[in-house]
Enzyme design. Structure first.
Site, PDB file in Angstrom:
ATOM      1  N   SER A 133       0.826  -1.205   0.000  1.00  0.00           N
ATOM      2  CA  SER A 133       0.000   0.000   0.000  1.00  0.00           C
ATOM      3  C   SER A 133       0.863   1.259   0.000  1.00  0.00           C
ATOM      4  O   SER A 133       0.564   2.235  -0.695  1.00  0.00           O
ATOM      5  CB  SER A 133      -0.949   0.009   1.208  1.00  0.00           C
ATOM      6  OG  SER A 133      -0.222  -0.015   2.432  1.00  0.00           O
ATOM      7  N   TYR A 134       1.944   1.217   0.751  1.00  0.00           N
ATOM      8  CA  TYR A 134       2.846   2.362   0.816  1.00  0.00           C
ATOM      9  C   TYR A 134       3.544   2.579  -0.520  1.00  0.00           C
ATOM     10  O   TYR A 134       3.650   3.705  -1.015  1.00  0.00           O
ATOM     11  CB  TYR A 134       3.866   2.135   1.929  1.00  0.00           C
ATOM     12  CG  TYR A 134       4.793   3.299   2.181  1.00  0.00           C
ATOM     13  CD1 TYR A 134       4.325   4.450   2.785  1.00  0.00           C
ATOM     14  CD2 TYR A 134       6.134   3.233   1.827  1.00  0.00           C
ATOM     15  CE1 TYR A 134       5.184   5.523   3.037  1.00  0.00           C
ATOM     16  CE2 TYR A 134       6.993   4.294   2.072  1.00  0.00           C
ATOM     17  CZ  TYR A 134       6.509   5.432   2.672  1.00  0.00           C
ATOM     18  OH  TYR A 134       7.353   6.491   2.912  1.00  0.00           O
ATOM     19  N   THR A 135       4.015   1.491  -1.127  1.00  0.00           N
ATOM     20  CA  THR A 135       4.697   1.583  -2.412  1.00  0.00           C
ATOM     21  C   THR A 135       3.765   2.107  -3.492  1.00  0.00           C
ATOM     22  O   THR A 135       4.150   2.955  -4.315  1.00  0.00           O
ATOM     23  CB  THR A 135       5.262   0.215  -2.820  1.00  0.00           C
ATOM     24  OG1 THR A 135       6.219  -0.203  -1.844  1.00  0.00           O
ATOM     25  CG2 THR A 135       5.926   0.266  -4.180  1.00  0.00           C
TER      26      THR A 135
ATOM     27  N   LYS B 283       3.387   5.859  -2.980  1.00  0.00           N
ATOM     28  CA  LYS B 283       4.572   6.640  -3.341  1.00  0.00           C
ATOM     29  C   LYS B 283       4.829   6.618  -4.850  1.00  0.00           C
ATOM     30  O   LYS B 283       5.383   7.562  -5.400  1.00  0.00           O
ATOM     31  CB  LYS B 283       5.792   6.130  -2.568  1.00  0.00           C
ATOM     32  CG  LYS B 283       5.740   6.460  -1.074  1.00  0.00           C
ATOM     33  CD  LYS B 283       5.592   7.953  -0.830  1.00  0.00           C
ATOM     34  CE  LYS B 283       5.638   8.299   0.657  1.00  0.00           C
ATOM     35  NZ  LYS B 283       5.514   9.758   0.912  1.00  0.00           N
TER      36      LYS B 283
END
Length: 306
Positions: free
Chosen positions: A200-202, A205
């Site tokens: 989710s973070y990748t 970003k």
């Protein structure tokens, strides 16, 4: 391409703590850049951002706080936002006590009206904006993608992508009207490579990458540069918030150091927030007048080994 996959960190009793240290992907390290900024301050003379207006989201702690303090030391008038009012007032007070000019204006970057109000109030108070640092971001602990809840996904995407979009949406018109400026975004080394549990973070970003590229092309003719800083591991409050209860300061420091030694192949340590702030100031300066539409790693050699 024939390379060995990077092994996941394994840290015996404190394995969960080591995993939590992965949250430090919100920032990265470049000691030489910080040294250059400090050398410039020692030399004295004209400050790089004297009289300029700077807007910062997520300025109450970590990289955002370090950047607010650094820009103010360099003569800028800094307006910054964040959700935690007590911390915001403390940062504002510290900057003013040290001779700088700064105003904390509470806002949640996930809320369009609050972001619009933040930009309007900042421009009304300080003019410009000449520079914006869209830094607000969140990261969840390592979780396989199929186990990420919808609420967690929405929080990460809402802060890290929607928040940057909203900030740009309301910053660009007054910046165009003022004749140009610089928009910086705090991205991540995860824009280039990732690890298990950071889906989710990748994804969020990588959304920042698209926003930076699009905004750079659309606004170049208006004198606006748009650049992302892509930090790797940074020792911020985002990491310390996941420190298990009962762990001593010494044990926590050892755990973080062990994780960084495994994860940062070059310098084998995490960055300090001030080092990432120094990189932000450099990219915002006239020294990088030909830099736009890119994401610049500041990662202590982390990506070199991936």
């Amino acid at each position: 391409m024939g390379r060995k996959p990077t092994p996941e960190p394994r840290l015996s009793r404190r394995g969960a703590v080591g995993a939590a240290a992965g949250l430090a992907f919100a920032g990265a390290a470049a000691a030489a850049t910080g040294g250059t900024a400090r050398a410039a301050e020692r030399r004295g003379g004209a400050r790089r951002f004297e009289g300029r207006s700077v807007l910062i989201t997520g300025g109450t702690s970590g990289i955002g706080r370090a950047a607010a303090e650094a820009f103010a030391r360099e003569g800028a008038r800094v307006a910054f936002c964040g959700r935690r009012e007590r911390l915001g007032r403390a940062v504002e007070r510290t900057i003013r006590e040290n001779g700088g000019e700064a105003s904390y204006l509470r806002a949640d970057v996930r809320d369009a009206e609050q972001v619009r109000s933040f930009v309007d109030r900042a421009v009304s108070r300080y003019g410009g904006p000449d520079i914006a640092l869209n830094n607000a971001g969140v990261q969840r602990p390592f979780t396989d993608l199929h186990e990420v809840t919808v609420e967690e996904w929405d929080d990460v995407a809402g802060t890290n992508v929607r928040g940057v979009f909203l900030a740009m949406k309301y910053q660009i018109p007054p910046m165009r009207a003022a004749g140009g400026g610089v928009i910086l975004v705090t991205g991540s080394s995860n824009q280039f490579a990732t690890r298990n549990g950071l889906g989710s973070y990748t994804a969020a970003k990588n959304g920042v990458t698209g926003l930076v590229q699009a905004a750079a092309l659309e606004n170049a003719a208006h004198g606006i540069r748009v650049v992302a800083i892509a930090p790797g591991m940074t020792d911020t409050e985002m990491l310390d918030a996941h420190r298990p209860a009962g762990l001593s300061d010494e044990e926590w420091a050892r755990t973080k150091a062990a994780f960084a030694e495994q994860g940062v192949a070059g310098l084998k340590r995490m960055a300090e927030p001030e080092e990432i702030a120094a990189a932000a100031l450099a990219l915002a300066s006239d020294a990088f007048s030909f830099q736009t539409g890119t994401s610049v790693p500041v990662d202590g050699g982390q990506l070199a080994a991936l």
